[in-house]
Motif scaffolding. Sequence first.
Motif, PDB file in Angstrom:
ATOM      1  N   ILE A 174       0.971  -1.234   0.093  1.00 33.83           N
ATOM      2  CA  ILE A 174      -0.067   0.086   0.076  1.00 33.83           C
ATOM      3  C   ILE A 174       0.937   1.274  -0.172  1.00 33.83           C
ATOM      4  O   ILE A 174       0.263   2.372   0.228  1.00 33.83           O
ATOM      5  N   HIS A 175       2.172   1.212  -0.133  1.00 34.66           N
ATOM      6  CA  HIS A 175       3.223   2.295  -0.441  1.00 34.66           C
ATOM      7  C   HIS A 175       3.203   3.098   0.943  1.00 34.66           C
ATOM      8  O   HIS A 175       3.284   4.457   0.660  1.00 34.66           O
ATOM      9  N   CYS A 176       3.159   2.402   1.954  1.00 35.71           N
ATOM     10  CA  CYS A 176       3.395   3.204   3.254  1.00 35.71           C
ATOM     11  C   CYS A 176       4.756   3.743   3.524  1.00 35.71           C
ATOM     12  O   CYS A 176       4.989   4.744   4.096  1.00 35.71           O
ATOM     13  N   THR A 177       5.618   3.033   2.849  1.00 36.77           N
ATOM     14  CA  THR A 177       7.176   3.286   2.700  1.00 36.77           C
ATOM     15  C   THR A 177       7.778   3.194   4.328  1.00 36.77           C
ATOM     16  O   THR A 177       8.929   3.720   4.132  1.00 36.77           O
TER      17      THR A 177
ATOM     18  N   VAL B  91      17.213   3.827  10.259  1.00 33.27           N
ATOM     19  CA  VAL B  91      17.771   2.878  11.218  1.00 33.27           C
ATOM     20  C   VAL B  91      18.658   2.044  10.857  1.00 33.27           C
ATOM     21  O   VAL B  91      19.752   1.897  11.203  1.00 33.27           O
ATOM     22  N   ALA B  92      18.416   1.239   9.745  1.00 35.53           N
ATOM     23  CA  ALA B  92      19.635   0.299   9.397  1.00 35.53           C
ATOM     24  C   ALA B  92      20.903   0.969   8.695  1.00 35.53           C
ATOM     25  O   ALA B  92      21.872   0.518   8.790  1.00 35.53           O
ATOM     26  N   GLY B  93      20.437   1.939   8.021  1.00 40.64           N
ATOM     27  CA  GLY B  93      21.793   2.912   7.201  1.00 40.64           C
ATOM     28  C   GLY B  93      22.162   2.144   6.293  1.00 40.64           C
ATOM     29  O   GLY B  93      23.312   2.637   5.622  1.00 40.64           O
ATOM     30  N   VAL B  94      21.379   1.358   5.430  1.00 40.17           N
ATOM     31  CA  VAL B  94      21.941   0.511   4.264  1.00 40.17           C
ATOM     32  C   VAL B  94      20.868   0.953   3.233  1.00 40.17           C
ATOM     33  O   VAL B  94      19.858   0.069   3.329  1.00 40.17           O
ATOM     34  N   GLU B  95      20.981   1.522   2.528  1.00 39.19           N
ATOM     35  CA  GLU B  95      20.032   2.413   1.755  1.00 39.19           C
ATOM     36  C   GLU B  95      19.507   1.811   0.567  1.00 39.19           C
ATOM     37  O   GLU B  95      20.067   2.051  -0.723  1.00 39.19           O
ATOM     38  N   GLU B  96      19.204   0.555   0.505  1.00 36.44           N
ATOM     39  CA  GLU B  96      19.013  -0.294  -0.768  1.00 36.44           C
ATOM     40  C   GLU B  96      17.782  -0.673  -0.985  1.00 36.44           C
ATOM     41  O   GLU B  96      17.148  -1.750  -1.705  1.00 36.44           O
ATOM     42  N   ILE B  97      16.634  -0.048  -0.217  1.00 31.46           N
ATOM     43  CA  ILE B  97      15.051  -0.218  -0.380  1.00 31.46           C
ATOM     44  C   ILE B  97      14.656   0.771  -0.825  1.00 31.46           C
ATOM     45  O   ILE B  97      14.878   2.026  -0.049  1.00 31.46           O
ATOM     46  N   GLY B  98      13.859   1.111  -1.932  1.00 32.75           N
ATOM     47  CA  GLY B  98      13.394   2.365  -2.408  1.00 32.75           C
ATOM     48  C   GLY B  98      12.144   2.127  -3.154  1.00 32.75           C
ATOM     49  O   GLY B  98      11.767   1.029  -3.712  1.00 32.75           O
ATOM     50  N   ALA B  99      11.586   3.102  -3.864  1.00 39.54           N
ATOM     51  CA  ALA B  99      10.660   3.158  -4.796  1.00 39.54           C
ATOM     52  C   ALA B  99      10.859   3.411  -6.404  1.00 39.54           C
ATOM     53  O   ALA B  99      11.961   4.278  -6.396  1.00 39.54           O
ATOM     54  N   VAL B 100      10.096   2.781  -7.253  1.00 38.10           N
ATOM     55  CA  VAL B 100      10.654   3.082  -8.612  1.00 38.10           C
ATOM     56  C   VAL B 100       9.218   3.452  -9.389  1.00 38.10           C
ATOM     57  O   VAL B 100       8.155   2.848  -8.592  1.00 38.10           O
ATOM     58  N   PHE B 101       9.098   4.388 -10.230  1.00 40.87           N
ATOM     59  CA  PHE B 101       8.064   4.845 -11.005  1.00 40.87           C
ATOM     60  C   PHE B 101       7.142   5.741 -10.251  1.00 40.87           C
ATOM     61  O   PHE B 101       7.685   5.983  -9.016  1.00 40.87           O
ATOM     62  N   ARG B 102       6.123   5.969 -10.646  1.00 44.69           N
ATOM     63  CA  ARG B 102       5.379   6.928 -10.004  1.00 44.69           C
ATOM     64  C   ARG B 102       3.678   6.795  -9.889  1.00 44.69           C
ATOM     65  O   ARG B 102       3.416   5.830 -10.676  1.00 44.69           O
ATOM     66  N   GLY B 103       3.099   7.356  -9.017  1.00 47.75           N
ATOM     67  CA  GLY B 103       1.575   7.074  -9.082  1.00 47.75           C
ATOM     68  C   GLY B 103       0.982   5.606  -8.697  1.00 47.75           C
ATOM     69  O   GLY B 103       1.613   5.089  -8.023  1.00 47.75           O
TER      70      GLY B 103
ATOM     71  N   ASN C 273       1.693   3.073 -10.669  1.00 47.86           N
ATOM     72  CA  ASN C 273       2.461   2.323 -11.207  1.00 47.86           C
ATOM     73  C   ASN C 273       4.026   2.250  -9.929  1.00 47.86           C
ATOM     74  O   ASN C 273       4.642   1.468 -10.225  1.00 47.86           O
ATOM     75  N   MET C 274       3.996   3.107  -9.175  1.00 47.09           N
ATOM     76  CA  MET C 274       4.835   3.012  -7.802  1.00 47.09           C
ATOM     77  C   MET C 274       5.200   1.392  -7.352  1.00 47.09           C
ATOM     78  O   MET C 274       4.036   0.757  -7.153  1.00 47.09           O
ATOM     79  N   GLN C 275       6.269   1.066  -7.374  1.00 48.15           N
ATOM     80  CA  GLN C 275       6.577  -0.158  -6.977  1.00 48.15           C
ATOM     81  C   GLN C 275       7.760   0.042  -5.865  1.00 48.15           C
ATOM     82  O   GLN C 275       8.827   0.762  -6.134  1.00 48.15           O
ATOM     83  N   ILE C 276       7.945  -0.698  -4.762  1.00 50.71           N
ATOM     84  CA  ILE C 276       8.772  -0.810  -3.700  1.00 50.71           C
ATOM     85  C   ILE C 276       9.970  -2.222  -4.101  1.00 50.71           C
ATOM     86  O   ILE C 276       9.361  -3.045  -4.370  1.00 50.71           O
ATOM     87  N   THR C 277      11.356  -1.879  -4.194  1.00 42.78           N
ATOM     88  CA  THR C 277      12.079  -2.683  -4.644  1.00 42.78           C
ATOM     89  C   THR C 277      13.335  -2.590  -3.846  1.00 42.78           C
ATOM     90  O   THR C 277      13.694  -1.544  -3.489  1.00 42.78           O
ATOM     91  N   THR C 278      14.110  -3.515  -3.852  1.00 46.42           N
ATOM     92  CA  THR C 278      15.606  -3.385  -3.449  1.00 46.42           C
ATOM     93  C   THR C 278      16.520  -3.049  -4.709  1.00 46.42           C
ATOM     94  O   THR C 278      15.963  -3.024  -5.731  1.00 46.42           O
ATOM     95  N   TYR C 279      17.575  -2.336  -4.597  1.00 42.49           N
ATOM     96  CA  TYR C 279      18.453  -1.973  -5.838  1.00 42.49           C
ATOM     97  C   TYR C 279      18.757  -3.014  -6.373  1.00 42.49           C
ATOM     98  O   TYR C 279      19.379  -4.103  -6.188  1.00 42.49           O
ATOM     99  N   LEU C 280      18.394  -2.894  -7.823  1.00 44.40           N
ATOM    100  CA  LEU C 280      18.626  -3.996  -8.888  1.00 44.40           C
ATOM    101  C   LEU C 280      18.176  -5.178  -8.352  1.00 44.40           C
ATOM    102  O   LEU C 280      18.499  -6.147  -8.940  1.00 44.40           O
ATOM    103  N   GLU C 281      17.102  -5.260  -7.675  1.00 41.67           N
ATOM    104  CA  GLU C 281      16.403  -6.372  -6.969  1.00 41.67           C
ATOM    105  C   GLU C 281      17.491  -7.503  -6.544  1.00 41.67           C
ATOM    106  O   GLU C 281      17.196  -8.634  -6.735  1.00 41.67           O
TER     107      GLU C 281
END
Length: 677
Positions: free
Chosen positions: A147-150, A159-171, A173-181
């Motif tokens: 539900i894109h709560c992020t 907290v973890a400090g390893v910035e490898e989870i983020g969002a791609v696309f918009r609206g 079509n937005m999807q949460i994923t790890t860097y390069l999956e």
Amino acid sequence: MPKLIVDGIEVEVPQGATVLQACEEAGKEIPRFCYHERLSIAGNCRMCLVELEKAPKPIASCSYPAADGMVIHTQGARTKKAREGVMEFLLINHPLDCPICDQGGECDLQDQALAYGRGHTRYDENKRAVTEKYMGPLIKTIMTRCIHCTRCVRFAEEVAGVEEIGAVFRGENMQITTYLEKAATSEMSGNVIDLCPVGALTSKPYAFTARPWELKKSESIDVMDAVGTNIIVGARGPQVMRVNPRINEEVNEEWASDKTRFACDGLMKRRLDKPYVRRGGKLQPVSWGEAFEAIRAGIGKAKGDEIAAIAGDMVDLEGMVALKDLLGKLGSTRHECRQDGAPIDPSVRAGYLFNSTLAGIERADVVLLVGANPRWEAPLVNTRIRKAVRRNKAQVFAIGPQIDLTYPATQLGDDLSLLAKLPKEAAEALKLAERPAIIVGMGALQSAGVLAAALALATKYKVARAGWNGWNLLHTAAARVGGLDIGFTTPSGVAGILEDARGGKLKAAFLYGADEIDTAALDTVFTVYIGTHGDKGVRHADVILPAAAYTEKRGTYVNMEGRVQRALAAVYPPGEAREDWTILRALSDALGQTLPYDDIATLRARIGEAWPHLATEGLTPAVWDGNFGGGDTSTPSGAVTLPIDNFYLTNPIARASDTMQDCVREILGQGQLEAAE
């Protein structure tokens, strides 16, 4: 401080508080998905809408600052209609697969849909679908539910400090994923499972194994490191199904490391479930009576310090006291809990504690790390230091190998001679600091003179002052501080015991969960192993006695800050395994040296009488007067060898865990590592 009226109740909140916090202060429950107390405010789910008098529309209470004179309504028809609308939108694309969702029974969306939803939907178009994302061996994803709560994105960043989870696309079509999956590589990644308010992120090892209501939940203490993480062990029948963190603001907040959370599948693998005696060079299963008789015969005429004991890193306080008492009755004072040989002075408690406390290290403004990698040695300490850096702009200096600590740190070099003369930048920072902290790791203590040199720095820069003590040892063993507290040490240390074994001066040895030493020296010594797994400690054992793991017994553990905590048993030990202290009590009878306690209450009373600060749970600060030495005063030099080179395989339980082996292959990129290399 602003004063507000919430549903007719007047409340006063600190400056900067939000309307949501004011509502909670008034005792009102406000639904939310994106808001979390320990994360930054996103304000993107809109479930927390409330009515503000004179406002043209409902407001998002999580992001709206509280102001003096506000009048808030949380239960009106307008608020109810707004929440129903938000819930209807959230469920438009949700697959509604509760019967097959692992989050079922403990799902925020499920609960809030029941409490605040309309009960039906007006949407009859096709739902969207999202391709699954790969996040590694620990996190199972079904991103159509997202539900894109992020929350997961903010946790990884903040907290973890390893910035490898983020969002791609918009609206839409937005999807949460790890860097390069790719697999999530943080040692704290499993916490996003608890944070996810829907079933988008769940536990991959736990998937489809049990429902929440099937589990018996027991409060316990983690022993994978020296933090003493408070946990809840979920068990069904004789099997531990999962381990989750339990909230304790002073220790682990509400987080747990991945090893704490996922290594539990190693509890039943490679287990010792019956006594064994070595006959003709081969281990054969025997009865308890036969095992005790073999020990009585094996010890034979050995007396006094010809008998020694080494305690491992994960054992409980009661077992160590019982073993120490048994050796005392046999005339021996050779017992040691420092498997790694760290030259820690046990005579002054403040000298070996994490005196700043786990929560208190967040207040430090300058931190000097000496031969420590808190990210692997104590991930929850690392998150506290990271919080000090992010919130208080603390400066971190490090002596040791170049590593990614997840926060900015000035690398001073990898030569311990720097302790004798700190670089100017670090020296000036410590001199001007209001709350300086020195954190010495177990890796640094393997080099001569380090403890004395670090203590000299602590004295020079007055890290201990009114209301603050910044002298800290970063322990890696859950049993270490408890062992030091009860004096489970010997002047010669483990090295002296093993040297005497090679020289023929040692006749008998007890290995109590000791799996991190070179047992080859004990090849010609009669050896009794008391433990849980067929790991490194049993290689040269003549008698093996199966003991209970940390989830299978009542036990007391003292964490690195000196906090006494007690665990409850979640399941029974497998087969013929028994609680540690009961094994030693029964053995004392067989040896004709009966110990004076028949139940754990009497044993704990004996502990409280000898060491009053261990009598009850809680933290007893140690008295610091600076009048203790660091042993060897030679000038330290040379590079640091960190104590942990593989975060996932640091103990017998973790080495037996298939999940931890998967992490080694997929996250660290190493091949399969067996339990006893």
